[in-house]
Design a protein around this motif. Structure first.
Motif, PDB file in Angstrom:
ATOM      1  N   ASP A  47       0.779  -1.053  -0.032  1.00  0.00           N
ATOM      2  CA  ASP A  47       0.117   0.178  -0.040  1.00  0.00           C
ATOM      3  C   ASP A  47       0.932   1.397  -0.130  1.00  0.00           C
ATOM      4  O   ASP A  47       0.298   2.278  -0.566  1.00  0.00           O
ATOM      5  CB  ASP A  47      -0.838   0.137   1.342  1.00  0.00           C
ATOM      6  CG  ASP A  47      -2.020  -0.943   1.085  1.00  0.00           C
ATOM      7  OD1 ASP A  47      -2.085  -1.460  -0.009  1.00  0.00           O
ATOM      8  OD2 ASP A  47      -2.569  -1.444   2.013  1.00  0.00           O
ATOM      9  N   ALA A  48       2.035   1.185   0.699  1.00  0.00           N
ATOM     10  CA  ALA A  48       2.868   2.293   0.848  1.00  0.00           C
ATOM     11  C   ALA A  48       3.383   2.470  -0.739  1.00  0.00           C
ATOM     12  O   ALA A  48       3.544   3.832  -1.112  1.00  0.00           O
ATOM     13  CB  ALA A  48       4.066   1.923   1.746  1.00  0.00           C
ATOM     14  N   SER A  51       0.911   4.094  -2.755  1.00  0.00           N
ATOM     15  CA  SER A  51       0.942   5.680  -2.426  1.00  0.00           C
ATOM     16  C   SER A  51       2.114   6.442  -2.922  1.00  0.00           C
ATOM     17  O   SER A  51       1.978   7.482  -3.563  1.00  0.00           O
ATOM     18  CB  SER A  51       0.865   5.722  -0.935  1.00  0.00           C
ATOM     19  OG  SER A  51      -0.264   5.421  -0.510  1.00  0.00           O
ATOM     20  N   ALA A 100       7.508   1.141   8.701  1.00  0.00           N
ATOM     21  CA  ALA A 100       6.945   1.583   7.761  1.00  0.00           C
ATOM     22  C   ALA A 100       7.898   2.194   6.653  1.00  0.00           C
ATOM     23  O   ALA A 100       9.120   2.269   6.893  1.00  0.00           O
ATOM     24  CB  ALA A 100       6.135   2.896   8.213  1.00  0.00           C
ATOM     25  N   LEU A 124       9.417   8.561   0.175  1.00  0.00           N
ATOM     26  CA  LEU A 124       8.064   9.102   0.294  1.00  0.00           C
ATOM     27  C   LEU A 124       7.848  10.441   1.138  1.00  0.00           C
ATOM     28  O   LEU A 124       8.984  10.777   1.631  1.00  0.00           O
ATOM     29  CB  LEU A 124       7.419   8.114   1.146  1.00  0.00           C
ATOM     30  CG  LEU A 124       6.857   6.666   0.239  1.00  0.00           C
ATOM     31  CD1 LEU A 124       7.994   5.996   0.041  1.00  0.00           C
ATOM     32  CD2 LEU A 124       5.763   6.048   0.990  1.00  0.00           C
TER      33      LEU A 124
END
Length: 208
Positions: A47-48, A51, A100, A124
């Motif tokens: 999911d990261a 994104s 994360a 990110l």
């Protein structure tokens, strides 16, 4: 075998170049480790990556094919495959506390026999603004020179990507000029790129 034929055989023997061996780096607030097969089944990491692909800066300057979980899974598998083939070494940049995803750093051969390699990196949005890209690139740069046998390491980035330019400068990659319309970026246009390079014999930049 005569002395002359032995010398000829030695001259034509393949270069015994070091390979990418797995390594991990502790940066305090973050860790770098090789992408692993298990990452392809980690929903938080996938999911990261989805994104990340949607972030405007990444989509423009470092587009990655991870627009959904299946595409993100294929992206992770490709990063791991680079390790297996010995063509590239891709490190996941992870939060040291909860794992994360912060970003990725990749070192890949452009001419393995001649010791030429290229560095690439992305962060990110939540991981930007604290020098993490500089610290991560510095760690992988040192590793490439010290243990992999890289002779010359290059960074090429779009002229408009000033953040990437700053990372290259701080990590001791000297500016060598402009590559005109050398790469098609996420907007579909060819952009000029700044070429930076660092040699194994160059001095380590201050503070690294």
């Amino acid at each position: 075998m005569t002395a002359s034929s032995a010398a000829a055989a030695t001259a034509t023997a393949p270069v015994d170049r070091k390979t990418f061996s797995h390594a991990e780096f502790d940066l305090g607030d973050a860790v770098l480790r090789p992408w692993a097969p298990a990452d392809a089944d980690s929903e938080p990491l996938l999911d990261a990556l989805v994104s990340a692909a949607a972030d405007p800066a990444i989509a423009l300057w470092n587009p990655i094919a991870s627009t959904d979980r299946d595409a993100a899974r294929a992206w992770v598998e490709a990063r791991h495959g680079g390790w297996e083939r010995g063509t590239s070494a891709s490190f996941a940049v992870l939060d040291a506390t909860d794992g994360a995803l912060f970003g990725n750093v990749t070192l890949r051969w452009t001419d393995r026999a001649d010791g030429l390699a290229m560095m690439g990196y992305l962060l990110l949005p939540a991981a930007r603004g604290r020098g993490l890209a500089t610290r991560a690139v510095a760690a992988v740069t040192d590793w490439g020179f010290d243990t992999v046998g890289v002779r010359r390491m290059e960074i090429a980035h779009a002229v408009g990507n000033q953040a990437s330019c700053g990372v290259a400068d701080r990590c001791g990659y000297l500016s060598e000029g402009v590559l005109r319309e050398s790469f098609r970026f996420g907007d579909g246009d060819y952009h000029d790129e700044h070429l930076h390079a660092r040699l194994a014999k160059d001095p380590c930049p201050e503070g690294n």
